[in-house]
Design a protein around this motif. Sequence first.
Motif, PDB file in Angstrom:
ATOM      1  N   HIS A 197      -2.282   9.811  -2.993  1.00  0.00           N
ATOM      2  CA  HIS A 197      -1.905   9.923  -1.749  1.00  0.00           C
ATOM      3  C   HIS A 197      -0.831  10.740  -1.522  1.00  0.00           C
ATOM      4  CE1 HIS A 197       0.246   6.329  -2.220  1.00  0.00           C
ATOM      5  NE2 HIS A 197       1.074   6.734  -1.608  1.00  0.00           N
ATOM      6  N   ASP A 199       2.524  10.769   1.262  1.00  0.00           N
ATOM      7  CA  ASP A 199       3.127  10.013   2.467  1.00  0.00           C
ATOM      8  C   ASP A 199       3.852  11.030   3.369  1.00  0.00           C
ATOM      9  OD1 ASP A 199       2.546   7.119   1.600  1.00  0.00           O
ATOM     10  OD2 ASP A 199       4.131   7.721  -0.048  1.00  0.00           O
ATOM     11  N   HIS A 253       0.655  11.017  -5.341  1.00  0.00           N
ATOM     12  CA  HIS A 253       1.198  10.091  -6.214  1.00  0.00           C
ATOM     13  C   HIS A 253       0.262   8.871  -6.030  1.00  0.00           C
ATOM     14  CE1 HIS A 253       3.308   9.283  -2.445  1.00  0.00           C
ATOM     15  NE2 HIS A 253       3.238   8.031  -2.844  1.00  0.00           N
TER      16      HIS A 253
END
Length: 299
Positions: A197, A199, A253
Amino acid sequence: MFKEYFKYYKRINSLEHQSNVIDFENVDVNEIIKYKELKTASCNNEKEKLDGLGLKNDLSDWRCYEISNIPGLIFISNPFTPCGQKYWMKRCIVDYTKKPNRLNIDAHHYIDVEENWWTTVNNTGNIKLRDQLRWATLGYHHDWDTKVYSESAKSEFPSDLYQLSKTIIELLKFPEEFIAEAAIVNFYHPSSTLSGHIDHSEYNLSAPLLSISFGLSAIFLIGGHSLNDKPTAILLRSGDTIIMSRESRLSYHGVPKILLSENDRKIKYENEWEFNLKNYMKVTRININVRQVNNAIRS
Ligand SMILES: O=C(O)CCC(=O)C(=O)O
Ligand SMILES: [Fe+2]
């Protein structure tokens, strides 16, 4: 590419020689890694401050690296003292799991309002309840569905974690002060994973993101801005801290693998309370993920 590598690392059982995981404790002469210099602490006050935060107070004991092909990713090999590690584990387990912080188990009302997760687990020996805890959110509460931070879903951010984050970012010579406003404390079991994903919910995406791990070791996989970019695998042990800044702030990551104890840093546990901590940490990895949400307000 990210997904294929994720699957590969999810399946491995130990760090085989061929697995191509960067282990900063055993860095061969390797041109992809360079040392990152720290701001030098000049006064006794600074040493006291580092002691108070559970950090090694002699900065010459700190080892910080940058990886050339992941611009902006900084790795600090465990900057914590053994006492410091236990302090932060205890904060995560005992204190950050209390109200007003939010937990994934809140919705199910598993815990009496007068009680809290850790005391309930220890008083009842309820292993199921122990293993149900997956995350706690602090400060601005991460909304897992909308991914939007809101002023109406916010509680006070713990001042010790605020100071810890600010101090580490300052030592790394980032020009802007870091204002910790939101954190996710992730609790992993040996079979847990966290899929790839980015962030990007924070309004301020130029502030770095700080990620501190305790307990079981893990393989951390970090790629680029596209899932097609080839990722790099890094071994994270207890205490290891990474900072995602600049280009790597918005990189994919994830955590494909929690490893069993052969790679772990041994910590001495002493009294009965610490015995409970030890038993929990034998099967747990904790990651504290700290973010600045807003742009700094300049006066
Ligand atoms: O557990 C980790 O190392 C990473 C956690 C993470 O990426 C997150 O909470 O967004
Ligand atoms: Fe993340």
